[in-house]
Design an enzyme around this catalytic site. Structure first.
Site, PDB file in Angstrom:
ATOM      1  N   ASP A   8     -12.011   1.752  18.086  1.00  0.00           N
ATOM      2  CA  ASP A   8     -12.166   2.191  19.265  1.00  0.00           C
ATOM      3  C   ASP A   8     -13.609   2.346  19.839  1.00  0.00           C
ATOM      4  O   ASP A   8     -14.302   1.543  19.113  1.00  0.00           O
ATOM      5  CB  ASP A   8     -11.595   3.671  19.004  1.00  0.00           C
ATOM      6  CG  ASP A   8     -12.532   4.858  18.238  1.00  0.00           C
ATOM      7  OD1 ASP A   8     -13.515   4.248  17.614  1.00  0.00           O
ATOM      8  OD2 ASP A   8     -12.145   5.950  18.277  1.00  0.00           O
ATOM      9  N   CYS A  65     -12.800   3.366  13.514  1.00  0.00           N
ATOM     10  CA  CYS A  65     -13.099   4.348  14.484  1.00  0.00           C
ATOM     11  C   CYS A  65     -14.414   5.153  14.158  1.00  0.00           C
ATOM     12  O   CYS A  65     -15.245   4.663  13.229  1.00  0.00           O
ATOM     13  CB  CYS A  65     -11.990   5.310  14.675  1.00  0.00           C
ATOM     14  SG  CYS A  65     -11.524   6.274  13.455  1.00  0.00           S
ATOM     15  N   THR A  67     -14.606   8.139  12.132  1.00  0.00           N
ATOM     16  CA  THR A  67     -14.491   8.152  10.965  1.00  0.00           C
ATOM     17  C   THR A  67     -13.722   7.264  10.069  1.00  0.00           C
ATOM     18  O   THR A  67     -13.942   7.400   8.820  1.00  0.00           O
ATOM     19  CB  THR A  67     -14.258   9.663  10.754  1.00  0.00           C
ATOM     20  OG1 THR A  67     -13.013   9.732  11.369  1.00  0.00           O
ATOM     21  CG2 THR A  67     -15.089  10.785  11.251  1.00  0.00           C
ATOM     22  N   HIS A  98      -5.084  -1.128  -7.069  1.00  0.00           N
ATOM     23  CA  HIS A  98      -4.231  -0.398  -7.483  1.00  0.00           C
ATOM     24  C   HIS A  98      -2.910  -0.169  -6.392  1.00  0.00           C
ATOM     25  O   HIS A  98      -1.990   0.256  -6.726  1.00  0.00           O
ATOM     26  CB  HIS A  98      -4.885   1.085  -7.813  1.00  0.00           C
ATOM     27  CG  HIS A  98      -5.586   0.752  -8.911  1.00  0.00           C
ATOM     28  ND1 HIS A  98      -5.984   2.081  -9.779  1.00  0.00           N
ATOM     29  CD2 HIS A  98      -6.194  -0.014  -9.470  1.00  0.00           C
ATOM     30  CE1 HIS A  98      -6.506   1.438 -10.703  1.00  0.00           C
ATOM     31  NE2 HIS A  98      -6.863   0.340 -10.710  1.00  0.00           N
ATOM     32  N   ARG A 132       2.100  -1.404 -13.398  1.00  0.00           N
ATOM     33  CA  ARG A 132       2.525   0.158 -13.103  1.00  0.00           C
ATOM     34  C   ARG A 132       1.905   0.538 -11.993  1.00  0.00           C
ATOM     35  O   ARG A 132       2.954   1.352 -11.332  1.00  0.00           O
ATOM     36  CB  ARG A 132       1.777   1.048 -14.053  1.00  0.00           C
ATOM     37  CG  ARG A 132      -0.191   1.126 -13.875  1.00  0.00           C
ATOM     38  CD  ARG A 132      -0.685   1.841 -14.927  1.00  0.00           C
ATOM     39  NE  ARG A 132      -1.960   2.096 -14.697  1.00  0.00           N
ATOM     40  CZ  ARG A 132      -3.000   1.014 -14.778  1.00  0.00           C
ATOM     41  NH1 ARG A 132      -2.618  -0.023 -15.233  1.00  0.00           N
ATOM     42  NH2 ARG A 132      -4.323   1.341 -14.566  1.00  0.00           N
ATOM     43  N   HIS A 133       1.302  -0.254 -11.341  1.00  0.00           N
ATOM     44  CA  HIS A 133       0.991   0.103  -9.917  1.00  0.00           C
ATOM     45  C   HIS A 133       2.033  -0.038  -8.868  1.00  0.00           C
ATOM     46  O   HIS A 133       2.238   0.423  -7.924  1.00  0.00           O
ATOM     47  CB  HIS A 133      -0.335  -0.467  -9.145  1.00  0.00           C
ATOM     48  CG  HIS A 133      -1.586  -0.163 -10.265  1.00  0.00           C
ATOM     49  ND1 HIS A 133      -1.814   1.025 -10.280  1.00  0.00           N
ATOM     50  CD2 HIS A 133      -2.312  -0.973 -11.015  1.00  0.00           C
ATOM     51  CE1 HIS A 133      -3.176   0.998 -11.221  1.00  0.00           C
ATOM     52  NE2 HIS A 133      -3.218  -0.202 -11.765  1.00  0.00           N
TER      53      HIS A 133
HETATM   54  C1  RB5 Z   1     -13.865   9.362  18.841  1.00  0.00           C
HETATM   55  O1  RB5 Z   1     -14.811  10.539  19.101  1.00  0.00           O
HETATM   56  C2  RB5 Z   1     -13.511   9.914  17.424  1.00  0.00           C
HETATM   57  O2  RB5 Z   1     -12.768  11.067  17.313  1.00  0.00           O
HETATM   58  C3  RB5 Z   1     -12.783   8.881  16.719  1.00  0.00           C
HETATM   59  O3  RB5 Z   1     -13.420   7.677  16.770  1.00  0.00           O
HETATM   60  C4  RB5 Z   1     -12.287   8.927  15.183  1.00  0.00           C
HETATM   61  O4  RB5 Z   1     -13.389   9.262  14.513  1.00  0.00           O
HETATM   62  C5  RB5 Z   1     -11.036   9.672  14.941  1.00  0.00           C
HETATM   63  O5  RB5 Z   1     -10.506   9.899  13.748  1.00  0.00           O
END
Ligand code: RB5
Length: 147
Positions: A8, A65, A67, A98, A132-133
């Site tokens: 994104d 994205c 996070t 794994h 095992r995995h």
């Molecule tokens: C965008 O602001 C942010 O929410 C998106 O990039 C992401 O981190 C969502 O999980």
């Protein structure tokens, strides 16, 4: 090797850096966008990348994205996808060894470019250890098939 990549707006800059890093290694990269820092919705990129990887069009997917969390939640809704949100090198090789992860998710607002490159390289070079995995992954995939 062929890789599908998507991001994104919050992952755009890191996506561009990882795409260049992969192409310099001679890896074919299919870019599903986004193509600028204009605000977009991460599921619109996670789902097409995940579906393409699930169909076998590419060997692996990479989703970025802010996070990596939204991308991993969305990608894991697609049948056959094992998306791994990774922020460190140990988890990068474990996700392949794994969990036989087929999508790597990272956070563009979490990772520096050099760490993200190291994670990508480690993730791509690690091999699934099966044994095992395999049994554990089969339990997840069997559950998914029953839904
Ligand atoms: C965008 O602001 C942010 O929410 C998106 O990039 C992401 O981190 C969502 O999980």
């Amino acid at each position: 090797m062929k890789i599908a990549i998507g991001s994104d707006h919050a992952g755009f800059k890191l996506k561009e850096a990882i795409k260049k890093f992969l192409e310099e290694k001679g890896i074919e990269v299919i870019d599903f966008g986004t193509h600028s820092e204009e605000r977009v919705d991460y599921p619109d990129y996670a789902i097409p990348v995940a579906e393409s990887v699930a169909k076998g069009e590419e060997d692996f997917g990479i989703l970025i994205c802010g996070t990596g969390i939204g991308m991993s939640i969305a990608a894991n809704k697609v049948k056959g996808i094992r998306a791994s949100l990774v922020s460190d090198v140990y988890s990068a090789h474990s996700a392949r060894e794994h969990n036989n992860a087929n999508v790597l998710c990272m956070g563009g607002r979490v990772l520096g470019v050099e760490l993200a490159k190291e994670i990508t390289n480690t993730w791509l070079n690690a091999k699934f250890q099966a044994g095992r995995h395999e049994r554990r992954i089969k339990k997840i995939m069997d559950y998914e098939q029953k839904k």
